[in-house]
Design a protein around this motif. Structure first.
Motif, PDB file in Angstrom:
ATOM      1  N   ILE A  24       6.720  -0.904   7.444  1.00  0.00           N
ATOM      2  CA  ILE A  24       6.704   0.409   6.800  1.00  0.00           C
ATOM      3  C   ILE A  24       8.099   0.658   6.241  1.00  0.00           C
ATOM      4  CG2 ILE A  24       6.570   2.896   7.208  1.00  0.00           C
ATOM      5  CD1 ILE A  24       4.191   2.473   8.888  1.00  0.00           C
ATOM      6  N   ALA A  25       8.133   1.153   5.003  1.00  0.00           N
ATOM      7  CA  ALA A  25       9.422   1.424   4.362  1.00  0.00           C
ATOM      8  C   ALA A  25      10.133   2.552   5.094  1.00  0.00           C
ATOM      9  CB  ALA A  25       9.220   1.786   2.893  1.00  0.00           C
ATOM     10  N   THR A  26      11.426   2.388   5.278  1.00  0.00           N
ATOM     11  CA  THR A  26      12.211   3.396   5.996  1.00  0.00           C
ATOM     12  C   THR A  26      12.462   4.639   5.154  1.00  0.00           C
ATOM     13  OG1 THR A  26      14.239   2.331   5.268  1.00  0.00           O
ATOM     14  CG2 THR A  26      13.367   1.688   7.417  1.00  0.00           C
ATOM     15  N   ASP A  27      12.306   4.519   3.850  1.00  0.00           N
ATOM     16  CA  ASP A  27      12.598   5.651   2.969  1.00  0.00           C
ATOM     17  C   ASP A  27      11.496   5.876   1.937  1.00  0.00           C
ATOM     18  OD1 ASP A  27      13.041   3.358   1.569  1.00  0.00           O
ATOM     19  OD2 ASP A  27      14.951   3.976   0.718  1.00  0.00           O
ATOM     20  N   GLY A  28      10.258   5.827   2.373  1.00  0.00           N
ATOM     21  CA  GLY A  28       9.142   6.071   1.454  1.00  0.00           C
ATOM     22  C   GLY A  28       8.993   4.969   0.439  1.00  0.00           C
ATOM     23  N   VAL A  29       8.727   5.335  -0.816  1.00  0.00           N
ATOM     24  CA  VAL A  29       8.447   4.341  -1.844  1.00  0.00           C
ATOM     25  C   VAL A  29       9.700   3.699  -2.442  1.00  0.00           C
ATOM     26  CG1 VAL A  29       6.208   5.279  -2.468  1.00  0.00           C
ATOM     27  CG2 VAL A  29       8.254   6.130  -3.597  1.00  0.00           C
ATOM     28  N   ASN A  30      10.886   4.182  -2.082  1.00  0.00           N
ATOM     29  CA  ASN A  30      12.096   3.536  -2.577  1.00  0.00           C
ATOM     30  C   ASN A  30      12.223   2.120  -2.026  1.00  0.00           C
ATOM     31  OD1 ASN A  30      12.918   5.793  -4.062  1.00  0.00           O
ATOM     32  ND2 ASN A  30      13.876   6.691  -2.255  1.00  0.00           N
ATOM     33  N   ALA A  31      11.716   1.913  -0.825  1.00  0.00           N
ATOM     34  CA  ALA A  31      11.630   0.602  -0.188  1.00  0.00           C
ATOM     35  C   ALA A  31      12.964  -0.146  -0.191  1.00  0.00           C
ATOM     36  CB  ALA A  31      10.543  -0.236  -0.848  1.00  0.00           C
ATOM     37  N   THR A  32      14.038   0.562   0.160  1.00  0.00           N
ATOM     38  CA  THR A  32      15.323  -0.116   0.283  1.00  0.00           C
ATOM     39  C   THR A  32      15.475  -0.736   1.663  1.00  0.00           C
ATOM     40  OG1 THR A  32      16.391   1.932   0.963  1.00  0.00           O
ATOM     41  CG2 THR A  32      16.446   1.386  -1.383  1.00  0.00           C
ATOM     42  N   GLY A  33      14.579  -0.416   2.560  1.00  0.00           N
ATOM     43  CA  GLY A  33      14.579  -0.986   3.901  1.00  0.00           C
ATOM     44  C   GLY A  33      13.195  -0.869   4.513  1.00  0.00           C
ATOM     45  N   TYR A  34      12.870  -1.781   5.405  1.00  0.00           N
ATOM     46  CA  TYR A  34      11.575  -1.778   6.103  1.00  0.00           C
ATOM     47  C   TYR A  34      11.820  -1.982   7.590  1.00  0.00           C
ATOM     48  CZ  TYR A  34       8.820  -2.368   1.814  1.00  0.00           C
ATOM     49  OH  TYR A  34       8.212  -2.188   0.594  1.00  0.00           O
ATOM     50  N   TYR A  35      10.922  -1.437   8.414  1.00  0.00           N
ATOM     51  CA  TYR A  35      10.921  -1.824   9.820  1.00  0.00           C
ATOM     52  C   TYR A  35       9.549  -2.382  10.138  1.00  0.00           C
ATOM     53  CZ  TYR A  35       9.297   3.050  10.336  1.00  0.00           C
ATOM     54  OH  TYR A  35       8.649   4.238  10.189  1.00  0.00           O
ATOM     55  N   PHE A  57       0.854  -1.184   0.000  1.00  0.00           N
ATOM     56  CA  PHE A  57       0.000   0.000   0.000  1.00  0.00           C
ATOM     57  C   PHE A  57       0.891   1.235   0.000  1.00  0.00           C
ATOM     58  CE2 PHE A  57      -2.391  -3.239   2.294  1.00  0.00           C
ATOM     59  CZ  PHE A  57      -3.634  -3.182   1.699  1.00  0.00           C
ATOM     60  N   ASP A  58       0.528   2.237  -0.796  1.00  0.00           N
ATOM     61  CA  ASP A  58       1.186   3.546  -0.769  1.00  0.00           C
ATOM     62  C   ASP A  58       0.164   4.571  -0.302  1.00  0.00           C
ATOM     63  OD1 ASP A  58       3.643   2.630  -1.713  1.00  0.00           O
ATOM     64  OD2 ASP A  58       3.048   2.841  -3.799  1.00  0.00           O
ATOM     65  N   ARG A  59       0.497   5.316   0.750  1.00  0.00           N
ATOM     66  CA  ARG A  59      -0.427   6.311   1.303  1.00  0.00           C
ATOM     67  C   ARG A  59       0.246   7.675   1.326  1.00  0.00           C
ATOM     68  NH1 ARG A  59      -3.348   3.222  -0.217  1.00  0.00           N
ATOM     69  NH2 ARG A  59      -4.892   2.000   0.895  1.00  0.00           N
ATOM     70  N   THR A  60      -0.489   8.684   0.850  1.00  0.00           N
ATOM     71  CA  THR A  60       0.012  10.054   0.835  1.00  0.00           C
ATOM     72  C   THR A  60      -0.152  10.677   2.217  1.00  0.00           C
ATOM     73  OG1 THR A  60      -2.132  10.963   0.218  1.00  0.00           O
ATOM     74  CG2 THR A  60      -0.644  10.328  -1.593  1.00  0.00           C
ATOM     75  N   SER A 110       4.940  13.407   6.365  1.00  0.00           N
ATOM     76  CA  SER A 110       5.012  14.409   5.297  1.00  0.00           C
ATOM     77  C   SER A 110       5.295  13.818   3.924  1.00  0.00           C
ATOM     78  CB  SER A 110       6.082  15.449   5.637  1.00  0.00           C
ATOM     79  OG  SER A 110       7.326  14.801   5.770  1.00  0.00           O
ATOM     80  N   THR A 111       5.719  12.577   3.856  1.00  0.00           N
ATOM     81  CA  THR A 111       6.045  11.979   2.563  1.00  0.00           C
ATOM     82  C   THR A 111       5.113  10.805   2.285  1.00  0.00           C
ATOM     83  OG1 THR A 111       7.639  10.472   3.568  1.00  0.00           O
ATOM     84  CG2 THR A 111       8.483  12.593   2.788  1.00  0.00           C
ATOM     85  N   LEU A 112       5.202  10.304   1.072  1.00  0.00           N
ATOM     86  CA  LEU A 112       4.452   9.109   0.701  1.00  0.00           C
ATOM     87  C   LEU A 112       4.959   7.942   1.556  1.00  0.00           C
ATOM     88  CD1 LEU A 112       2.294   8.272  -1.395  1.00  0.00           C
ATOM     89  CD2 LEU A 112       4.163   7.530  -2.849  1.00  0.00           C
ATOM     90  N   THR A 113       4.030   7.182   2.121  1.00  0.00           N
ATOM     91  CA  THR A 113       4.387   6.075   3.003  1.00  0.00           C
ATOM     92  C   THR A 113       4.060   4.764   2.319  1.00  0.00           C
ATOM     93  OG1 THR A 113       3.810   7.449   4.916  1.00  0.00           O
ATOM     94  CG2 THR A 113       4.026   5.090   5.290  1.00  0.00           C
ATOM     95  N   ARG A 114       5.052   3.881   2.198  1.00  0.00           N
ATOM     96  CA  ARG A 114       4.828   2.545   1.637  1.00  0.00           C
ATOM     97  C   ARG A 114       4.685   1.567   2.795  1.00  0.00           C
ATOM     98  NH1 ARG A 114       7.469   0.513  -3.617  1.00  0.00           N
ATOM     99  NH2 ARG A 114       5.695   1.740  -4.272  1.00  0.00           N
ATOM    100  N   ILE A 115       3.563   0.826   2.780  1.00  0.00           N
ATOM    101  CA  ILE A 115       3.255  -0.141   3.834  1.00  0.00           C
ATOM    102  C   ILE A 115       3.160  -1.514   3.188  1.00  0.00           C
ATOM    103  CG2 ILE A 115       1.612  -0.789   5.634  1.00  0.00           C
ATOM    104  CD1 ILE A 115       0.698   2.241   5.481  1.00  0.00           C
ATOM    105  N   LYS A 116       3.887  -2.469   3.765  1.00  0.00           N
ATOM    106  CA  LYS A 116       3.877  -3.831   3.250  1.00  0.00           C
ATOM    107  C   LYS A 116       3.188  -4.725   4.285  1.00  0.00           C
ATOM    108  CE  LYS A 116       7.801  -6.117   3.081  1.00  0.00           C
ATOM    109  NZ  LYS A 116       9.082  -6.720   2.646  1.00  0.00           N
ATOM    110  N   VAL A 117       2.185  -5.488   3.818  1.00  0.00           N
ATOM    111  CA  VAL A 117       1.454  -6.421   4.670  1.00  0.00           C
ATOM    112  C   VAL A 117       1.735  -7.827   4.151  1.00  0.00           C
ATOM    113  CG1 VAL A 117      -0.821  -7.148   5.458  1.00  0.00           C
ATOM    114  CG2 VAL A 117      -0.340  -4.710   5.121  1.00  0.00           C
ATOM    115  N   VAL A 118       2.182  -8.709   5.040  1.00  0.00           N
ATOM    116  CA  VAL A 118       2.482 -10.086   4.674  1.00  0.00           C
ATOM    117  C   VAL A 118       1.510 -11.002   5.417  1.00  0.00           C
ATOM    118  CG1 VAL A 118       4.236 -11.891   4.601  1.00  0.00           C
ATOM    119  CG2 VAL A 118       4.910  -9.498   4.359  1.00  0.00           C
ATOM    120  N   LEU A 119       0.756 -11.774   4.656  1.00  0.00           N
ATOM    121  CA  LEU A 119      -0.177 -12.741   5.228  1.00  0.00           C
ATOM    122  C   LEU A 119       0.521 -14.094   5.264  1.00  0.00           C
ATOM    123  CD1 LEU A 119      -3.361 -11.647   3.269  1.00  0.00           C
ATOM    124  CD2 LEU A 119      -2.597 -10.875   5.497  1.00  0.00           C
TER     125      LEU A 119
END
Length: 130
Positions: free
Chosen positions: A74-85, A36-39, A114-123
């Protein structure tokens, strides 16, 4: 000699008839990932302070809630998704709740992200063995 041949044929027939091939089917459901990408505007002010955003995920059903696992990152650097926590994460003030068909992400900051947030959900598929 004829009797001996018939005897061997009978024994071989019984032996082959008693062998049964069992096909084992390993029927597993693979884990699934939803991105998911959220503004910044997507984050809604929470009455108790902070912000929240709802993620609609029809893939989350009662089986996921009761027996399987759901991991949220949640991606540590927005939509670049080079890292997640992984959430919950006290350092970044994020937490979440899971419901059937949706996930609510909470952010305890004083201003919305303040930036676009990339959220990854793993089922995570799992079998209840209790």
């Amino acid at each position: 000699m004829k009797k001996l041949t018939i005897l061997f044929l009978c024994i071989a027939s019984l032996g082959l008839a008693s062998c049964k091939k069992d096909t084992i089917i390993n029927q597993t459901t693979p884990n699934r990932t939803i991105i998911f990408d959220r503004t910044s505007a997507s984050w809604i002010p929470n009455a108790g302070g902070g912000f929240y955003v709802d993620l609609i995920a029809d893939e989350i059903d009662l089986v996921n809630l009761k027996d399987e696992g759901v991991l949220v990152y949640i991606a540590t650097d927005g939509v670049n998704a080079t890292g997640y926590y992984q959430l919950p994460n006290a350092v970044s003030n994020f937490d979440y709740e899971i419901y059937e068909g949706r996930i609510r992400i909470f952010y305890d900051g004083t201003t919305r992200p303040s930036t676009l947030t990339r959220i990854k959900v793993v089922l995570i598929a799992a079998e209840n063995v209790t």
